[in-house]
Design a protein around this motif. Structure first.
Motif, PDB file in Angstrom:
ATOM      1  N   SER A  84       0.793  -1.231   0.000  1.00  0.00           N
ATOM      2  CA  SER A  84       0.000   0.000   0.000  1.00  0.00           C
ATOM      3  C   SER A  84       0.823   1.277   0.000  1.00  0.00           C
ATOM      4  O   SER A  84       0.298   2.344  -0.251  1.00  0.00           O
ATOM      5  CB  SER A  84      -0.941   0.000   1.206  1.00  0.00           C
ATOM      6  N   ASP A  85       2.122   1.197   0.324  1.00  0.00           N
ATOM      7  CA  ASP A  85       2.967   2.381   0.246  1.00  0.00           C
ATOM      8  C   ASP A  85       4.412   1.952   0.038  1.00  0.00           C
ATOM      9  O   ASP A  85       4.740   0.767   0.069  1.00  0.00           O
ATOM     10  CB  ASP A  85       2.827   3.260   1.490  1.00  0.00           C
ATOM     11  N   ASP A  86       5.266   2.922  -0.196  1.00  0.00           N
ATOM     12  CA  ASP A  86       6.665   2.634  -0.505  1.00  0.00           C
ATOM     13  C   ASP A  86       7.561   2.630   0.725  1.00  0.00           C
ATOM     14  O   ASP A  86       8.770   2.451   0.615  1.00  0.00           O
ATOM     15  CB  ASP A  86       7.201   3.670  -1.514  1.00  0.00           C
ATOM     16  N   LYS A  87       6.986   2.833   1.884  1.00  0.00           N
ATOM     17  CA  LYS A  87       7.797   2.859   3.094  1.00  0.00           C
ATOM     18  C   LYS A  87       8.291   1.464   3.437  1.00  0.00           C
ATOM     19  O   LYS A  87       7.585   0.477   3.241  1.00  0.00           O
ATOM     20  CB  LYS A  87       6.966   3.421   4.249  1.00  0.00           C
ATOM     21  N   ASN A  88       9.510   1.381   3.920  1.00  0.00           N
ATOM     22  CA  ASN A  88      10.078   0.093   4.313  1.00  0.00           C
ATOM     23  C   ASN A  88       9.707  -0.209   5.759  1.00  0.00           C
ATOM     24  O   ASN A  88       9.908   0.609   6.653  1.00  0.00           O
ATOM     25  CB  ASN A  88      11.601   0.106   4.154  1.00  0.00           C
ATOM     26  N   TYR A  89       9.169  -1.404   5.981  1.00  0.00           N
ATOM     27  CA  TYR A  89       8.834  -1.854   7.323  1.00  0.00           C
ATOM     28  C   TYR A  89       9.687  -3.076   7.653  1.00  0.00           C
ATOM     29  O   TYR A  89       9.861  -3.971   6.819  1.00  0.00           O
ATOM     30  CB  TYR A  89       7.354  -2.219   7.421  1.00  0.00           C
ATOM     31  N   SER A  90      10.199  -3.106   8.884  1.00  0.00           N
ATOM     32  CA  SER A  90      11.046  -4.228   9.272  1.00  0.00           C
ATOM     33  C   SER A  90      10.244  -5.496   9.502  1.00  0.00           C
ATOM     34  O   SER A  90      10.790  -6.596   9.444  1.00  0.00           O
ATOM     35  CB  SER A  90      11.829  -3.878  10.547  1.00  0.00           C
ATOM     36  N   SER A  91       8.956  -5.365   9.771  1.00  0.00           N
ATOM     37  CA  SER A  91       8.120  -6.534  10.027  1.00  0.00           C
ATOM     38  C   SER A  91       6.663  -6.184   9.800  1.00  0.00           C
ATOM     39  O   SER A  91       6.284  -5.009   9.713  1.00  0.00           O
ATOM     40  CB  SER A  91       8.314  -7.035  11.457  1.00  0.00           C
ATOM     41  N   ALA A  92       5.825  -7.228   9.726  1.00  0.00           N
ATOM     42  CA  ALA A  92       4.387  -7.011   9.594  1.00  0.00           C
ATOM     43  C   ALA A  92       3.821  -6.331  10.838  1.00  0.00           C
ATOM     44  O   ALA A  92       2.869  -5.548  10.750  1.00  0.00           O
ATOM     45  CB  ALA A  92       3.684  -8.349   9.366  1.00  0.00           C
ATOM     46  N   PHE A  93       4.415  -6.598  11.989  1.00  0.00           N
ATOM     47  CA  PHE A  93       3.948  -5.970  13.219  1.00  0.00           C
ATOM     48  C   PHE A  93       4.174  -4.460  13.179  1.00  0.00           C
ATOM     49  O   PHE A  93       3.330  -3.681  13.622  1.00  0.00           O
ATOM     50  CB  PHE A  93       4.677  -6.578  14.423  1.00  0.00           C
ATOM     51  N   GLU A  94       5.316  -4.040  12.644  1.00  0.00           N
ATOM     52  CA  GLU A  94       5.591  -2.610  12.540  1.00  0.00           C
ATOM     53  C   GLU A  94       4.581  -1.948  11.614  1.00  0.00           C
ATOM     54  O   GLU A  94       4.114  -0.838  11.872  1.00  0.00           O
ATOM     55  CB  GLU A  94       7.007  -2.376  12.015  1.00  0.00           C
ATOM     56  N   TYR A  95       4.218  -2.622  10.525  1.00  0.00           N
ATOM     57  CA  TYR A  95       3.233  -2.063   9.608  1.00  0.00           C
ATOM     58  C   TYR A  95       1.881  -1.882  10.302  1.00  0.00           C
ATOM     59  O   TYR A  95       1.234  -0.834  10.190  1.00  0.00           O
ATOM     60  CB  TYR A  95       3.060  -2.962   8.386  1.00  0.00           C
ATOM     61  N   VAL A  96       1.449  -2.912  11.032  1.00  0.00           N
ATOM     62  CA  VAL A  96       0.155  -2.847  11.705  1.00  0.00           C
ATOM     63  C   VAL A  96       0.137  -1.717  12.728  1.00  0.00           C
ATOM     64  O   VAL A  96      -0.858  -0.989  12.860  1.00  0.00           O
ATOM     65  CB  VAL A  96      -0.162  -4.205  12.372  1.00  0.00           C
ATOM     66  N   LEU A  97       1.238  -1.539  13.445  1.00  0.00           N
ATOM     67  CA  LEU A  97       1.296  -0.470  14.436  1.00  0.00           C
ATOM     68  C   LEU A  97       1.223   0.913  13.798  1.00  0.00           C
ATOM     69  O   LEU A  97       0.807   1.888  14.437  1.00  0.00           O
ATOM     70  CB  LEU A  97       2.580  -0.591  15.259  1.00  0.00           C
TER      71      LEU A  97
END
Length: 599
Positions: A241-254
């Motif tokens: 949904s976006d170009d931001k890098n997330y270290s994990s799925a948990f970080e994305y959800v937060l």
């Protein structure tokens, strides 16, 4: 697929596999023939494209097994490898993959350090279990404008660059380039003749390369090449949904409040199902509903499609809970625990006719579903487009305004200090047996720096809440303000022709009439009661005031959701040390009950 040497791996989701089974049995026959001739390999996955790191271990195993069974029914062979939605990875998944009989998994090359990408399988070990990881080389994906010759040359160049001084070469001279194509990309290359030209170039050796290039299946490659690069991948997530890098799925959800609200309810429902004993059939049905609710696009999508799926997920979670609820033994309860893992207690109201969560921040309801299996009435509620007016728009969100700023509020203009709407309330008293919760907050407001306190008491019953407010002027100056209680209802008509699924009826001292939020944004009414009706589900919410008050309402929307903002308010003039009391009786009228109109 007329060429026997053309090798390809396919990945299907559960809906596509079910569609093939029911509507196109001839394609099922073709898949079985291609698979038996080792021309095609069908990969596994998870049901509903779930984000596996966000699921409990038991659910991970169940989803992988269920999807593998669908693959076996479609092509006659259980998958040895699988793909992951959003390339979502967690180190704990190694055990789940081994338990489910999965030998390898495919994820993005971004998941490993560049020096580990030798165009070889990587190998991960966790607690004595191990799995192969095949990397998607997404930076090499061709398009229809790329010539087949230049693409083959690029492959040779990439492999030569990492293998010239590579200690792995003598043990494993063959490298693997894994190209991931979406269905749209694949069809564009197929219909444009690019894939046919590429195959002919390889077969006829029209491109001279020192390193021979051929097509193969992942499983065939692994059989003849035992060398691998050891690696440890703690977690990875590739957002859609976006170009931001997330270290994990948990970080994305937060980072996504909408996804977090759904994730919290999923965890809670999973806990209820795990604790249910007695009827295995009902428990299995409930768990299957839970798996549907764990749809990856519902958690990862940010557009209107994601909002519709989140709405559907909440409905599935309601249905799952109903499956494990025994009407004879069920007891209504109000309990306090850290429901959303924010380090503070929330107050979870699990009643016969509804499920609600009260949050200490703003002291408002953050989640509300009713027993008819509706979506979360507060889930699609949007925040203000103005950062300075950014607060969670829940149910019973409180405000203190100056009279001037309140006029701007009615006109949807950002002009609030967030007084009480952003403040964290303190618990003064909580009685689970009496179902009572008393909260308190203090704030310094306006340019005059006047100190005020607000005591907020919830009395929870089977049909709703009684909310009592006591506002006190703690300053040494008179307080001239407007006290407003805002309630927001997210659209339940997502995906339909209805723009907003609510009707609003108000009852004044002498008359009752319907108001249109779109046409009466700047208007106000003197009311004793307000009834908001969800026309999609025939559920009504009635606000009854202990004294005559003013009322305003309007609609808000963004790209993901639409919201009805409904506010009761009172002018407040308090001398120093004085206080005033306001009470709202909130009733949920379910369709199985007799319909009651405000009067």
């Amino acid at each position: 697929m007329a060429h026997p040497d053309f090798k390809i791996n396919f990945s299907f989701n559960d809906e596509e596999l079910t569609f093939i089974q029911k509507k196109h049995p001839e394609y099922k026959t073709l898949l079985q023939n291609w698979t038996s001739e080792k021309q095609v390999e069908v990969l596994g996955g998870s049901l509903c494209n779930s984000i596996l790191p966000l699921c409990q271990s038991f659910d991970r195993n169940g989803q992988i097994d269920a999807h593998s069974q669908l693959v076996r029914d479609a092509c006659g062979k259980r998958p040895r490898g699988m793909t992951l939605f959003c390339d979502a990875w967690d180190s704990s998944m190694v055990t789940n993959l081994c338990t489910a009989g999965i030998e390898y998994v495919l994820i993005s090359e971004k998941a490993v350090p560049p020096d580990k990408n030798r165009y070889l399988p990587v190998y991960m070990n966790e607690l004595g279990k191990s799995v192969y990881i095949i990397l998607f080389n997404d930076h090499l994906v061709p398009d229809s404008e790329t010539s087949c010759e230049s693409f083959i040359k690029q492959i040779e160049k990439e492999v030569k660059k990492v293998s010239e001084k590579d200690s792995f070469t003598q043990f494993s001279p063959n490298r693997i380039i894994n190209i991931r194509l979406s269905s749209d990309k694949f069809m564009a290359l197929l219909e444009g003749g690019w894939l046919e030209n590429f195959y002919n170039c390889l077969q006829n050796n029209t491109v001279y390369t020192k390193i021979p290039v051929s097509l193969t299946l992942v499983s065939s490659y692994l059989k003849g090449n035992v060398n691998k690069v050891p690696v440890y991948i703690p977690s990875f997530f590739n957002s859609i949904s976006d170009d931001k890098n997330y270290s994990s799925a948990f970080e994305y959800v937060l980072s996504n409040k909408r996804a977090l609200a759904l994730y919290n309810r999923i965890l809670y429902t999973s806990l209820l199902i795990s604790q249910f004993h007695g009827d295995k059939a009902r428990k299995l049905t409930a768990r299957e509903k839970l798996w549907q609710a764990q749809n990856g696009y519902a958690l990862a999508g940010k557009d209107s499609a994601g909002a519709k799926l989140r709405h559907s997920s909440f409905i599935c979670l309601c249905e799952a809970e109903k499956q494990i609820r025994n009407p004879k033994n069920f007891r209504e309860s109000v309990i306090a625990f850290d429901y959303n893992n924010d380090g503070m207690n929330e107050y979870v109201c699990r009643m016969n006719d509804y499920f609600a969560v009260i949050n200490l921040v703003s002291g408002s309801l953050r989640e509300l579903t009713v027993s008819k299996c509706t979506g979360n009435y507060l889930h699609n509620v949007i925040e203000s487009p103005y950062p300075e007016n950014n607060y969670f728009r829940g149910l019973f969100t409180d405000h203190i305004f100056t009279p001037t700023r309140f006029e701007n509020y009615k006109n949807k203009i950002a002009d609030t200090d967030g007084i009480f709407s952003k403040i964290q309330y303190n618990e003064i008293k909580f009685s689970p047996s009496h179902r009572e919760l008393l909260l308190s907050a203090e704030a310094v407001c306006f340019a005059s720096r006047q100190k005020v306190s607000l005591r907020k008491k919830y009395i929870i019953n089977s049909s709703g809440f009684v909310v009592q407010y006591i506002l006190k002027n703690l300053s040494d100056k008179p307080l001239d303000a407007v006290f407003a209680v805002e309630s927001n209802f997210g659209c339940q008509a997502l995906g339909t022709k209805e723009e907003l699924s609510y009707s609003v009826d108000v009852a004044g001292e002498t008359e009752r009439f319907e108001v249109n939020p779109d046409e009466n944004t700047k208007r106000q009414w003197m009311v004793n009661a307000v009834q908001v009706t969800d026309r999609m589900n025939d559920v009504s919410f009635v606000f009854e005031l202990n004294e005559l008050g003013s009322y305003t309402c309007y609609n808000l929307e963004d790209g993901e959701s639409k919201t009805l903002v409904s506010s009761q308010y009172w002018p407040v003039k308090l001398e120093s040390g004085m206080e005033t009391e306001k009470t709202i009786n909130f009733t949920i009228i379910n369709p199985h009950k007799s319909r009651r109109k405000v009067h």
